[in-house]
Motif scaffolding. Structure first.
Motif, PDB file in Angstrom:
ATOM      1  N   ASN A   1       0.831  -1.215   0.000  1.00 55.24           N
ATOM      2  CA  ASN A   1       0.000   0.000   0.000  1.00 55.24           C
ATOM      3  C   ASN A   1       0.861   1.258   0.000  1.00 55.24           C
ATOM      4  O   ASN A   1       0.519   2.259  -0.622  1.00 55.24           O
ATOM      5  N   PHE A   2       1.989   1.211   0.715  1.00 54.83           N
ATOM      6  CA  PHE A   2       2.915   2.344   0.739  1.00 54.83           C
ATOM      7  C   PHE A   2       3.445   2.638  -0.668  1.00 54.83           C
ATOM      8  O   PHE A   2       3.459   3.787  -1.118  1.00 54.83           O
ATOM      9  N   LEU A   3       3.871   1.599  -1.393  1.00 51.79           N
ATOM     10  CA  LEU A   3       4.384   1.781  -2.760  1.00 51.79           C
ATOM     11  C   LEU A   3       3.297   2.284  -3.695  1.00 51.79           C
ATOM     12  O   LEU A   3       3.552   3.156  -4.534  1.00 51.79           O
ATOM     13  N   ILE A   4       2.086   1.736  -3.560  1.00 52.33           N
ATOM     14  CA  ILE A   4       0.976   2.212  -4.394  1.00 52.33           C
ATOM     15  C   ILE A   4       0.723   3.693  -4.124  1.00 52.33           C
ATOM     16  O   ILE A   4       0.510   4.484  -5.044  1.00 52.33           O
ATOM     17  N   GLY A   5       0.768   4.078  -2.836  1.00 52.98           N
ATOM     18  CA  GLY A   5       0.592   5.485  -2.477  1.00 52.98           C
ATOM     19  C   GLY A   5       1.672   6.373  -3.071  1.00 52.98           C
ATOM     20  O   GLY A   5       1.389   7.454  -3.580  1.00 52.98           O
ATOM     21  N   ILE A   6       2.927   5.901  -3.024  1.00 54.95           N
ATOM     22  CA  ILE A   6       4.031   6.676  -3.603  1.00 54.95           C
ATOM     23  C   ILE A   6       3.810   6.874  -5.103  1.00 54.95           C
ATOM     24  O   ILE A   6       3.926   7.988  -5.620  1.00 54.95           O
ATOM     25  N   PHE A   7       3.490   5.802  -5.814  1.00 55.63           N
ATOM     26  CA  PHE A   7       3.302   5.910  -7.263  1.00 55.63           C
ATOM     27  C   PHE A   7       2.091   6.764  -7.617  1.00 55.63           C
ATOM     28  O   PHE A   7       2.064   7.395  -8.667  1.00 55.63           O
ATOM     29  N   ALA A   8       1.080   6.806  -6.737  1.00 56.03           N
ATOM     30  CA  ALA A   8      -0.081   7.662  -6.981  1.00 56.03           C
ATOM     31  C   ALA A   8       0.265   9.135  -6.809  1.00 56.03           C
ATOM     32  O   ALA A   8      -0.278   9.999  -7.496  1.00 56.03           O
ATOM     33  N   VAL A   9       1.198   9.431  -5.901  1.00 56.04           N
ATOM     34  CA  VAL A   9       1.531  10.815  -5.576  1.00 56.04           C
ATOM     35  C   VAL A   9       2.635  11.379  -6.473  1.00 56.04           C
ATOM     36  O   VAL A   9       2.725  12.591  -6.663  1.00 56.04           O
ATOM     37  N   ILE A  10       3.455  10.525  -7.080  1.00 55.15           N
ATOM     38  CA  ILE A  10       4.589  10.992  -7.894  1.00 55.15           C
ATOM     39  C   ILE A  10       4.175  11.992  -8.982  1.00 55.15           C
ATOM     40  O   ILE A  10       4.791  13.056  -9.099  1.00 55.15           O
TER      41      ILE A  10
ATOM     42  N   ILE B   1       1.693  14.058  -9.078  1.00 47.99           N
ATOM     43  CA  ILE B   1       1.309  15.316  -8.421  1.00 47.99           C
ATOM     44  C   ILE B   1       2.559  16.057  -7.951  1.00 47.99           C
ATOM     45  O   ILE B   1       2.676  17.269  -8.143  1.00 47.99           O
ATOM     46  N   VAL B   2       3.497  15.337  -7.362  1.00 44.19           N
ATOM     47  CA  VAL B   2       4.735  15.958  -6.872  1.00 44.19           C
ATOM     48  C   VAL B   2       5.529  16.563  -8.036  1.00 44.19           C
ATOM     49  O   VAL B   2       6.053  17.679  -7.924  1.00 44.19           O
TER      50      VAL B   2
ATOM     51  N   ILE C   1       4.373  17.656 -10.960  1.00 42.14           N
ATOM     52  CA  ILE C   1       3.685  18.864 -11.425  1.00 42.14           C
ATOM     53  C   ILE C   1       3.901  20.013 -10.445  1.00 42.14           C
ATOM     54  O   ILE C   1       4.169  21.149 -10.844  1.00 42.14           O
ATOM     55  N   LEU C   2       3.816  19.721  -9.141  1.00 36.62           N
ATOM     56  CA  LEU C   2       4.064  20.763  -8.142  1.00 36.62           C
ATOM     57  C   LEU C   2       5.497  21.285  -8.222  1.00 36.62           C
ATOM     58  O   LEU C   2       5.731  22.495  -8.078  1.00 36.62           O
ATOM     59  N   GLN C   3       6.452  20.400  -8.460  1.00 34.51           N
ATOM     60  CA  GLN C   3       7.850  20.829  -8.605  1.00 34.51           C
ATOM     61  C   GLN C   3       8.022  21.753  -9.812  1.00 34.51           C
ATOM     62  O   GLN C   3       8.751  22.748  -9.748  1.00 34.51           O
ATOM     63  N   ILE C   4       7.344  21.427 -10.913  1.00 27.62           N
ATOM     64  CA  ILE C   4       7.410  22.289 -12.105  1.00 27.62           C
ATOM     65  C   ILE C   4       6.805  23.653 -11.793  1.00 27.62           C
ATOM     66  O   ILE C   4       7.372  24.694 -12.139  1.00 27.62           O
ATOM     67  N   ILE C   5       5.638  23.652 -11.125  1.00 27.28           N
ATOM     68  CA  ILE C   5       4.988  24.922 -10.767  1.00 27.28           C
ATOM     69  C   ILE C   5       5.883  25.734  -9.842  1.00 27.28           C
ATOM     70  O   ILE C   5       6.056  26.948 -10.022  1.00 27.28           O
ATOM     71  N   ILE C   6       6.487  25.086  -8.856  1.00 25.48           N
ATOM     72  CA  ILE C   6       7.376  25.784  -7.925  1.00 25.48           C
ATOM     73  C   ILE C   6       8.601  26.334  -8.652  1.00 25.48           C
ATOM     74  O   ILE C   6       9.029  27.464  -8.405  1.00 25.48           O
ATOM     75  N   PHE C   7       9.160  25.555  -9.588  1.00 23.45           N
ATOM     76  CA  PHE C   7      10.316  26.022 -10.358  1.00 23.45           C
ATOM     77  C   PHE C   7       9.957  27.275 -11.159  1.00 23.45           C
ATOM     78  O   PHE C   7      10.695  28.269 -11.141  1.00 23.45           O
ATOM     79  N   VAL C   8       8.817  27.250 -11.851  1.00 15.74           N
ATOM     80  CA  VAL C   8       8.391  28.413 -12.646  1.00 15.74           C
ATOM     81  C   VAL C   8       8.132  29.605 -11.727  1.00 15.74           C
ATOM     82  O   VAL C   8       8.551  30.728 -12.018  1.00 15.74           O
TER      83      VAL C   8
END
Length: 196
Positions: free
Chosen positions: A11-20, A22-23, A25-32
């Motif tokens: 479940n932890f790995l599934i959660g990580i792959f589900a969030v990747i 989003i993370v 996209i957020l990193q791209i937004i933060i970079f811009v």
């Protein structure tokens, strides 16, 4: 206990792959945002005025829109031609600029003379098919860029005979999505079935 640990880890790995995604996209937004903040600070640092900074950003926006419009209507504007004339005289930088321009044009131009098709090629050995971008051709030879998953900007450039490639119905966007998603986003099952 062992089954519970395995289930928690799964479940932890599934959660990580589900969030990747989003993370990322957020990193791209933060970079811009960071780059825009840096630019804002730089402009504001010169004038110490929000009004002046706002005017500079609005003018910059309209200048870029104007350049884009002129490129669409007439081709390269005088400002860009002058910049290219200067860059052409600087060794090493002229090569980097020319190559970057060609690569960007390949992905963004509507010009039909620029090769923008996607093909399948056997790589790294017979029987293993990968999508590749056709970047150039000469007679019956194709120059192909074979991107690697999940980062389509890295890969290999190869020359293959026309008889060694199979044309794909995918466009550049479809192929890039296929590569970034490591094959999860692939709706061309009919193409896959036709590969030898």
């Amino acid at each position: 206990m062992k089954a519970l640990t395995k289930k928690l880890l799964n479940n932890f790995l599934i959660g990580i792959f589900a969030v990747i995604p989003i993370v990322i996209i957020l990193q791209i937004i933060i970079f811009v945002k960071d780059r825009l903040t840096d630019l804002f600070s730089l402009v504001y640092g010169y004038a110490d005025s929000y009004l002046y900074t706002f005017v500079v950003f609005v003018l910059s926006f309209f200048i870029l829109v104007s350049i884009g419009h002129e490129i669409v209507i007439k081709g390269r504007p005088l400002v860009i031609r002058a910049f290219e004339h200067i860059i052409d005289r600087i060794p090493f930088l002229n090569t980097i600029y020319r190559v970057l321009k060609k690569v960007i044009n390949m992905f963004t131009s509507d010009d039909q003379t620029i090769a923008k098709e996607v093909v399948y090629v056997e790589y790294p050995k017979d029987g293993i098919w990968v999508p590749a971008y056709v970047t150039n051709r000469y007679e019956n030879k194709y120059v192909l860029f074979i991107p690697t998953s999940p980062n389509p900007t890295s890969g290999f450039t190869v020359i293959a005979d026309k008889s060694k490639v199979i044309h794909s119905e995918m466009d550049i966007e479809d192929a890039t999505s296929f590569i970034v998603s490591v094959g999860v986003d692939y709706d061309k099952a009919n193409e896959m079935a036709k590969l030898p």
